[in-house]
Structures are given as C-alpha cells and as structure tokens.
Design a protein around this motif. Structure first.
Motif, PDB file in Angstrom:
ATOM      1  N   THR A 234     -63.068  22.629  34.202  1.00  0.00           N
ATOM      2  CA  THR A 234     -64.446  23.086  34.602  1.00  0.00           C
ATOM      3  C   THR A 234     -64.760  23.185  33.854  1.00  0.00           C
ATOM      4  O   THR A 234     -64.584  24.779  33.451  1.00  0.00           O
ATOM      5  N   GLY A 235     -66.380  22.870  33.016  1.00  0.00           N
ATOM      6  CA  GLY A 235     -66.678  24.404  32.455  1.00  0.00           C
ATOM      7  C   GLY A 235     -68.580  23.685  31.497  1.00  0.00           C
ATOM      8  O   GLY A 235     -68.385  22.511  32.008  1.00  0.00           O
ATOM      9  N   ASP A 320     -63.550  11.916  31.895  1.00  0.00           N
ATOM     10  CA  ASP A 320     -64.638  12.989  31.525  1.00  0.00           C
ATOM     11  C   ASP A 320     -65.962  12.862  32.061  1.00  0.00           C
ATOM     12  O   ASP A 320     -66.003  11.663  32.730  1.00  0.00           O
ATOM     13  N   GLU A 321     -65.915  13.573  32.443  1.00  0.00           N
ATOM     14  CA  GLU A 321     -66.967  13.511  33.317  1.00  0.00           C
ATOM     15  C   GLU A 321     -66.834  13.602  35.258  1.00  0.00           C
ATOM     16  O   GLU A 321     -67.578  12.141  35.280  1.00  0.00           O
ATOM     17  N   LEU A 322     -66.043  13.579  35.829  1.00  0.00           N
ATOM     18  CA  LEU A 322     -64.961  13.335  36.576  1.00  0.00           C
ATOM     19  C   LEU A 322     -65.709  12.590  37.697  1.00  0.00           C
ATOM     20  O   LEU A 322     -65.721  11.772  38.306  1.00  0.00           O
ATOM     21  N   MET A 363     -65.417  17.862  33.901  1.00  0.00           N
ATOM     22  CA  MET A 363     -66.638  17.990  34.617  1.00  0.00           C
ATOM     23  C   MET A 363     -67.091  19.762  34.427  1.00  0.00           C
ATOM     24  O   MET A 363     -66.796  20.021  34.058  1.00  0.00           O
ATOM     25  N   ASN A 364     -68.160  19.080  34.400  1.00  0.00           N
ATOM     26  CA  ASN A 364     -69.462  20.473  34.306  1.00  0.00           C
ATOM     27  C   ASN A 364     -68.855  20.529  35.916  1.00  0.00           C
ATOM     28  O   ASN A 364     -68.571  20.649  36.798  1.00  0.00           O
ATOM     29  N   VAL A 404     -58.795  24.473  36.146  1.00  0.00           N
ATOM     30  CA  VAL A 404     -58.579  25.579  35.080  1.00  0.00           C
ATOM     31  C   VAL A 404     -60.139  25.506  34.226  1.00  0.00           C
ATOM     32  O   VAL A 404     -60.837  24.625  34.326  1.00  0.00           O
ATOM     33  N   ASP A 405     -60.789  27.220  34.184  1.00  0.00           N
ATOM     34  CA  ASP A 405     -62.322  27.051  33.941  1.00  0.00           C
ATOM     35  C   ASP A 405     -62.578  27.362  32.288  1.00  0.00           C
ATOM     36  O   ASP A 405     -61.531  27.887  31.992  1.00  0.00           O
TER      37      ASP A 405
END
Length: 522
Positions: A234-235, A320-322, A363-364, A404-405
């Motif tokens: 996530t980031g 990507d982009e879950l 994901m964002n 993980v961030d």
C-alpha cells in the motif's frame, strides 16, 4: 496417384481400422481410440463418440487433405467412432489420426502399421500438419500407457520430447506421415536436450539492485518469497510498487523439473507456449488488468479453459490497483488461495485446474492516492477513504499474509550512487530457507510455511511466554482474527528460517506483527 486404393466392388467386405489418439481434460490427457469403419453403400461420413463442433468439422479438412496429398478419398459409407464415447472430444487434434485411419482402411497403410503409436495433429486443406494444444499431456498419457512412439506436428516436437522414454516423430505433412508409417521414409526421433531448458540471459532480467531505497519493503518481499506468503503493498503513486512486484519472481527459487513440467502442461493446454518452446523454465508472472472478468481470472467458458490464477501456477499473480477489480472477481480468489486449486463446473463437465500461486497485490491508500504522503495533501473524505478500503473484504485480507506500507521514495535514495542488493543474493537466502522448510515438511506433503495447517502450526510454530504476551497484546489492540493469528505465526516461522534459527524468537513475532497493518476490528 500415390494410392493403391481398391474399388468398391473389390471392397465389398466391411473394413475397420483403429488409430490411437488422445483428448485433454483439464491439464491431463486420456487415450482415445479412433475407429474408422468403411462399408459399401451410399457416400456418407458420420462422426460419433460425443464430438464437439471442431471435431465434427474435421470431415471437410480430412477429405480435402487426403485429396490434395495425392490419395483417393473413399466414395463409400464412412463411420468414425471416438472411444470411449462418454468423454467429450474437443479440439482439432483428431484430424491426422482420422485421416490415417481412413487411409489404413482403404489399404494405403498396412493394417498393423499403426499399432503401438499415438497420433495427433490438425490438418490444413493442402495436407500440412498444424500444431495442436496439449501435446505434452498427450505424450505423458502415451508413455504411461506403455506406447513406444508418438507422431506429432513438427511445431510440437520439442514439447512432446520433454517426456522422455517414448520416441517422438515429428511430421510436417500428411504424406510424410503416411510414408513414414509405410516404411518408405526415415524420420529420426526428436531428442530431448536438457541444456536447451536453461532460462534466458540473467543479465536481461529485471533486478532488485535497480530499486532505489525501500529496504523494509524488500525485506517484506524476501520473507514472502521464503515462506510462499501472499503480499499486499500500500503506497502512493510512484512509490515503486509495480517496479518491485515485477522483480519479485526473480528472487523465488528456480523451478524444479516437476514444477516446470506441470506449469508447461497448463500453458500447453491454453495454447500459450511460444513456437518450439519445450518447457516453461521461469516462474510465471501474470498481471491481469483490473477490468478482467470472473471467467478470465478463475477460468471458464463453454469449454472450460484455465484462467489467470492457473496460468500463474508455481509463479506470481500480480494484481495492481487491487480495489479497482470487481468485487466478484476478488471474492472468487478466496477459495483458490486456500485450496491451491479451482474447480470449474459446467453442464457438460467439471474440470479442476491447479492454482498454487503467490498473490502480490498493490493499492493506493485512498482514492486520490496521497493519504500517507507527507508532501502532497490528501483530498479524500473519511467516508471516501473507508468506502475505498471496504472494496477489499476482511476474509480476503486475512488470506493475504503480509501487508506492507510503501512510502514515497526520497531524493536521497534516488540520487544514492550505491547499487542495491542484487536479486541473486536475495534468492540465495530464500532458497536456503526453502530447503529448511522442505526438510521440515518432507513427510507431510507441504512445500513451504504458508501451506501449514493448524496441526502443523502447533507443532512447528511454538513460541515462548514473552512472544505469547506480545502476540496477545497485538490481538487485543488490533482485533485480529484467528486466521490472522495463524498468519503471524507462519510469518514468524519464516523469519526464523531466514535467520537459520530452529526456535521462533520474540523479535521474529514482533516483526511478523508489523506486517498486518491493514487488519481491523470487525
């Protein structure tokens, strides 16, 4: 004319010939006996034995191929039976065995010349033999049944030769196959060369040394690779999530021959092997777009085909982009992540495909992407943030071992001239940890830590009192589920394996807890 075809009057007696072929069901093949019966009567051609439309259409291809190859197509009553009749026959691989069966019944080929041989291949109208899907599982089925020779299209020769213990004869035309069977032409069997299985140039592969900073994320990915754990990053945009994910397969242990064979079977059935490719020698990396359908992800269709989760078998599925994936697609992943296989049921059949893959997702942190960014302000409301995260259900998050961030990369990391640690060094540590797990689970049928069941966790993931109190406090504060508790113990076991420790330490548990950042109370 090449044919020694006899006339109807001379052939007043019914003539029967048999040719062995094969049909693929899932990723395995079953033997099919192609029986051709030619009898005196009005010209007709009938195919029985539960053929699909592509098999029924073989009539026109076979008739044109025989005529254009210089032989005479019998002007009689022809019945083609595909036995056993209860198995649905699909694909175009029956063209060549049907043509050879007709020529055998016509007297062009000796009646006993086809015994002990399995034949497959699609025919073009001019008599060329075209490649078919699934030649690897077909060759395996022929070998296991004790047959000594298999005749395959020239393009499929290397794929079939991987099996060994069976002679692989590659043909390019129908007339070439006929001449070989009659003994008028010599074709040397295809040989299997293990040196050709070596994967491509390592220097051209993406490497972790190219990733600037993000050391704690690399550490999380190393742990995930060592234990076979699923991973969610996530980031904010531009933090390197996709870049690192595409390098993840490079730190996984090399495929064993058995894994390579099983992966190749899936790609062979799906028709995704490159021309003249013998085996899949690198772990698959599949990255479907977020608009993919349920059938595309899980597999399906009128004739069930493997989906992305099966094509990622023994490799990596990167999503990507879950949260942008449709909810039914995400929820459909839950059972394959647990069972390592997927069953596709249709009215006509039910097929099970293997799906033992590692899920790497990104994901964002919020819809705009900058909730955790220290330099760019997030413009999302609390409601938008919660709605965005709720697109991923709690049960699915529980099945993703490591969260993980991934922060934005700083200027200092971007301009640091020192290269990062290369992938091959990380892979060495990962391989060492996997060897420890292989020895630990040698009698259980489990290959890595993520496959442990409750009984294995109780046996191999024992913790001391300090670690127990630490874990209890984390459960009370974070509201972790029972599945998350087990995930933490598995991760801690992997961390200990990477350090070469036989016992799980409190520091291993503490590090494992921090990889459950997205857990929340119900």
């Amino acid at each position: 004319m090449r044919s020694n075809y006899v006339s109807k009057t001379q052939r007043g007696i019914r003539v029967l010939s048999k040719v062995l072929s094969s049909a693929v069901i899932g990723i395995d093949a079953c033997l099919v006996e192609v029986e051709v019966d030619i009898a005196f009567g009005l010209p007709s051609y009938t195919t029985v034995g539960l053929p699909e439309i592509s098999v029924r259409e073989s009539k026109e291809r076979v008739k044109a191929a025989i005529a254009n190859s210089g032989y005479v197509f019998p002007d009689d009553r022809i019945i083609v039976n595909l036995a056993p009749a209860h198995i649905r026959k699909m694909g175009t691989g029956f063209d060549l065995p049907i043509a050879l069966g007709i020529l055998s019944a016509s007297g062009v080929i000796p009646s006993n010349a086809l015994e002990g041989r399995l034949v497959m291949g699609e025919l073009s109208l001019d008599g060329r033999v075209k490649p078919v899907n699934g030649s690897l599982p077909m060759a395996i089925a022929a070998r296991d049944a004790g047959y000594v020779e298999i005749i395959v299209p020239h393009t499929n020769r290397r794929e079939a030769a991987v099996v060994g213990e069976i002679s692989v004869i590659a043909v390019q035309t129908l007339s070439e196959a006929v001449d070989f069977i009659r003994g008028a032409r010599q074709i040397l069997p295809e040989r299997f060369d293990p040196d050709l299985l070596i994967a491509g140039d390592e220097e051209n592969a993406s490497d972790f040394s190219e990733v600037a900073g993000q050391e704690h994320v690399k550490r999380a990915m190393e742990i995930a690779a060592a234990g076979g754990h699923n991973l969610l990053m996530t980031g904010p945009p531009g933090s390197g999530k996709t870049m690192m994910a595409r390098r993840f397969a490079g730190i996984l242990p090399d495929l064993t021959f058995e894994e390579s064979l099983e992966t190749t079977k899936i790609f062979s059935v799906a028709g995704l092997l490159e021309k003249d490719q013998a085996l899949v020698t690198r772990r698959p990396f599949r990255s479907p777009h977020h608009t993919i359908s349920d059938a595309g992800m899980i597999g399906g269709g009128n004739i069930p085909r493997p989906g992305e989760i099966s094509l990622a078998h023994n490799g990596v599925l990167f999503m990507d982009e879950l949260p942008e994936f449709r909810r039914p697609v995400l929820e459909a992943l839950r059972q394959p992540l647990e069972d390592r296989k997927v069953t596709i049921s249709r009215a006509a059949m039910s097929i099970t495909y293997p799906s033992c893959f590692m899920l790497v997702a990104a994901m964002n942190p919020c819809p705009c992407g900058y909730f955790t960014d220290q330099k760019i302000s997030c413009r999302c409301s609390h409601y938008q943030l919660q709605k965005y995260r709720d697109r991923i259900s709690g049960p699915l998050l529980d099945r993703i071992d490591i969260h993980v961030d991934v922060p934005a990369v700083g200027y200092g990391d971007l301009t640091d001239p020192r290269p990062g640690e290369p992938s091959h060094r990380i892979r060495e540590r990962v391989s060492s940890a996997r060897k420890i797990q292989t020895a630990r689970f040698c009698k259980t049928g489990i290959h890595n830590n993520t496959g442990m069941k409750n009984r294995h966790i109780k046996r191999f993931c024992r913790i001391d009192d300090d670690s127990g109190r630490l874990l209890q406090a984390a459960i009370d504060i974070l509201g972790l589920s029972a599945r998350a508790y087990n995930r933490i113990l598995k991760i801690a076991r992997t961390i200990a394996d990477l350090a070469g420790e036989t016992e799980i330490r409190s520091s291993d548990v503490a590090e494992a807890i921090q990889y459950r950042s997205l857990d929340r109370k119900p």
